[in-house]
Design an enzyme around this catalytic site. Sequence first.
Site, PDB file in Angstrom:
ATOM      1  N   ARG A 279      32.588  66.764  39.134  1.00  0.00           N
ATOM      2  CA  ARG A 279      33.301  67.722  40.454  1.00  0.00           C
ATOM      3  C   ARG A 279      34.738  67.125  40.502  1.00  0.00           C
ATOM      4  O   ARG A 279      35.219  67.277  41.527  1.00  0.00           O
ATOM      5  CB  ARG A 279      32.373  67.312  41.840  1.00  0.00           C
TER       6      ARG A 279
ATOM      7  N   SER B 237      26.497  71.431  48.336  1.00  0.00           N
ATOM      8  CA  SER B 237      26.526  70.164  48.416  1.00  0.00           C
ATOM      9  C   SER B 237      27.869  69.783  49.373  1.00  0.00           C
ATOM     10  O   SER B 237      28.841  69.992  48.780  1.00  0.00           O
ATOM     11  CB  SER B 237      26.493  69.132  47.071  1.00  0.00           C
TER      12      SER B 237
ATOM     13  N   GLU C 294      32.988  67.143  49.210  1.00  0.00           N
ATOM     14  CA  GLU C 294      32.985  68.091  48.183  1.00  0.00           C
ATOM     15  C   GLU C 294      33.857  69.193  48.619  1.00  0.00           C
ATOM     16  O   GLU C 294      34.836  69.397  47.807  1.00  0.00           O
ATOM     17  CB  GLU C 294      31.776  68.324  47.669  1.00  0.00           C
TER      18      GLU C 294
HETATM   19  N1  EPU Z   1      16.850  63.537  47.323  1.00  0.00           N
HETATM   20  C1  EPU Z   1      16.411  62.791  48.287  1.00  0.00           C
HETATM   21  N2  EPU Z   1      16.744  63.306  49.382  1.00  0.00           N
HETATM   22  C2  EPU Z   1      17.174  64.796  49.613  1.00  0.00           C
HETATM   23  C3  EPU Z   1      17.853  65.224  48.677  1.00  0.00           C
HETATM   24  C4  EPU Z   1      17.782  64.546  47.442  1.00  0.00           C
HETATM   25  O1  EPU Z   1      15.882  61.851  48.283  1.00  0.00           O
HETATM   26  O2  EPU Z   1      17.227  64.952  50.906  1.00  0.00           O
HETATM   27  C5  EPU Z   1      16.702  62.832  45.977  1.00  0.00           C
HETATM   28  C6  EPU Z   1      16.023  63.760  45.192  1.00  0.00           C
HETATM   29  O3  EPU Z   1      14.296  63.480  45.333  1.00  0.00           O
HETATM   30  C7  EPU Z   1      16.259  63.460  43.817  1.00  0.00           C
HETATM   31  C8  EPU Z   1      17.553  63.062  43.785  1.00  0.00           C
HETATM   32  O4  EPU Z   1      18.147  62.863  45.292  1.00  0.00           O
HETATM   33  O5  EPU Z   1      15.459  62.423  43.408  1.00  0.00           O
HETATM   34  C9  EPU Z   1      18.602  64.229  43.338  1.00  0.00           C
HETATM   35  O6  EPU Z   1      18.355  65.412  44.195  1.00  0.00           O
HETATM   36  P1  EPU Z   1      18.520  66.646  43.553  1.00  0.00           P
HETATM   37  O7  EPU Z   1      17.902  66.893  42.383  1.00  0.00           O
HETATM   38  O8  EPU Z   1      18.407  67.980  44.582  1.00  0.00           O
HETATM   39  O9  EPU Z   1      20.218  67.033  43.094  1.00  0.00           O
HETATM   40  P2  EPU Z   1      21.399  66.271  43.956  1.00  0.00           P
HETATM   41  O10 EPU Z   1      21.822  65.151  43.200  1.00  0.00           O
HETATM   42  O11 EPU Z   1      21.013  66.372  45.419  1.00  0.00           O
HETATM   43  C10 EPU Z   1      23.133  67.725  42.454  1.00  0.00           C
HETATM   44  C11 EPU Z   1      24.169  68.517  42.673  1.00  0.00           C
HETATM   45  C12 EPU Z   1      23.753  69.960  43.024  1.00  0.00           C
HETATM   46  C13 EPU Z   1      22.959  70.436  41.928  1.00  0.00           C
HETATM   47  C14 EPU Z   1      21.713  69.570  41.587  1.00  0.00           C
HETATM   48  C15 EPU Z   1      20.628  69.794  40.606  1.00  0.00           C
HETATM   49  C16 EPU Z   1      26.053  66.972  43.541  1.00  0.00           C
HETATM   50  C17 EPU Z   1      27.040  66.873  44.622  1.00  0.00           C
HETATM   51  N3  EPU Z   1      25.009  68.143  43.774  1.00  0.00           N
HETATM   52  O12 EPU Z   1      22.296  67.362  43.711  1.00  0.00           O
HETATM   53  O13 EPU Z   1      24.808  70.810  43.020  1.00  0.00           O
HETATM   54  O14 EPU Z   1      22.296  71.723  42.324  1.00  0.00           O
HETATM   55  O15 EPU Z   1      22.282  68.113  41.537  1.00  0.00           O
HETATM   56  O16 EPU Z   1      21.718  69.472  39.351  1.00  0.00           O
HETATM   57  O17 EPU Z   1      26.216  66.584  42.335  1.00  0.00           O
HETATM   58  C18 EPU Z   1      26.621  71.687  44.646  1.00  0.00           C
HETATM   59  O18 EPU Z   1      27.458  70.965  44.178  1.00  0.00           O
HETATM   60  O19 EPU Z   1      26.756  72.484  45.801  1.00  0.00           O
HETATM   61  C19 EPU Z   1      25.191  71.474  44.184  1.00  0.00           C
HETATM   62  C20 EPU Z   1      24.405  72.081  44.990  1.00  0.00           C
END
Ligand code: EPU
Length: 340
Positions: free
Chosen positions: A160, A230, A326
């Site tokens: 990012r 995010s 972000e």
């Molecule tokens: N999780 C929780 N609670 C929550 C959300 C997530 O426990 O409320 C846990 C999930 O269970 C999972 C882990 O966190 O084990 C990761 O969650 P997720 O796969 O939904 O991805 P993320 O890390 O929350 C990132 C990106 C997203 C992208 C997804 C999928 C960033 C800041 N965000 O989210 O990007 O779509 O991975 O690759 O890196 C964006 O930047 O706007 C965005 C949506």
Amino acid sequence: MSNTSLKPYNTFAIEQSCRELKVAHTRQQLIHMALACYQQQSPLLVIGGGSNLVLLQDFLGTVIKIETQGIEVLETVEAYHLTVAAGVNWHELVKHTLDVKMPGLENLALIPGTVGAAPIQNIGAYGKEFCDVCEWVEYLDLDSGQLIKLSAEQCQFDYRDSIFKQELDNKAIIISVGIKLEKRWQPVLDYGPLQAFDTAQVEAEQIFDCVCQVRSSKLPDPKELGNAGSFFKNPIVEAAVYHELARQFSSIVGYALDDGRVKLAAGWLIEHAGLKGTRLGAAGIHKKQALVIVNLGGASGEDIAALAKHVILTVEDKFGVRLEIEPRLVANHGVIASIW
Ligand code: EPU
């Protein structure tokens, strides 16, 4: 247009205005408008889809909305080399490349915003990042008025992050982007639900459909609930910090990086700090994905910033990890670096 509301131009649907709004439909218009503003030393804010903005105050300057269009393709033996205008909608580009049988962008489906915004924060999702397909980025250097092309390496892409958020912040306007899609397509299936596909059989369209389905189930549609995706970055910590946290909180989610450090899931930290669904004024933490702040109706940028501060302090208090935000923060005279 003078004294224009920016509500339709930011996906958070925050009600703030700008002194003047100009729309650039062509490359020449964009260059001309941007240089004219910059030389008059009038505050300038350039926006694409407005999907990564928090408007904290009225903007006392000119907003240029980029709507330049055009996708050119040069085919070589090994790859398709695309030149894409900054104003092209990112998801439309992903769909178009799949329609014309040039796979490679399917993991990045449904990311809001424009192509010109993609390099700035090196958009990424479901195992792929913009930097994996980027060949070059062309920008207008506001100081010299020159058009400059940077190779992907020169863009200093990171999680990012890129040179456009660092030394070129406020100095560059991205005009077009070069994307390379290898003809020898390799599916990227590392991420959760994509792991169920068979590498030898899967088609890019199946990955596209799966990503669209997962995203729509977790992330709110800005047309229904204002948001900027995010709101926080996943924080990166030293391995020792992660191991200590994992000892205390066994379900914590972290991904080991190549350099030995660990990227923590900020969504997990926020949820386990008890903040999922929290409301402050008209701003809320999304019930299905704690990384996302939503506008529950009529939220101001200040409401959103106040909730973000509450999240940062609560998470830091519980886990000793400081979250970073972000989206870009816009105040009276331009983008500011911090909500504090
Ligand atoms: N999780 C929780 N609670 C929550 C959300 C997530 O426990 O409320 C846990 C999930 O269970 C999972 C882990 O966190 O084990 C990761 O969650 P997720 O796969 O939904 O991805 P993320 O890390 O929350 C990132 C990106 C997203 C992208 C997804 C999928 C960033 C800041 N965000 O989210 O990007 O779509 O991975 O690759 O890196 C964006 O930047 O706007 C965005 C949506």
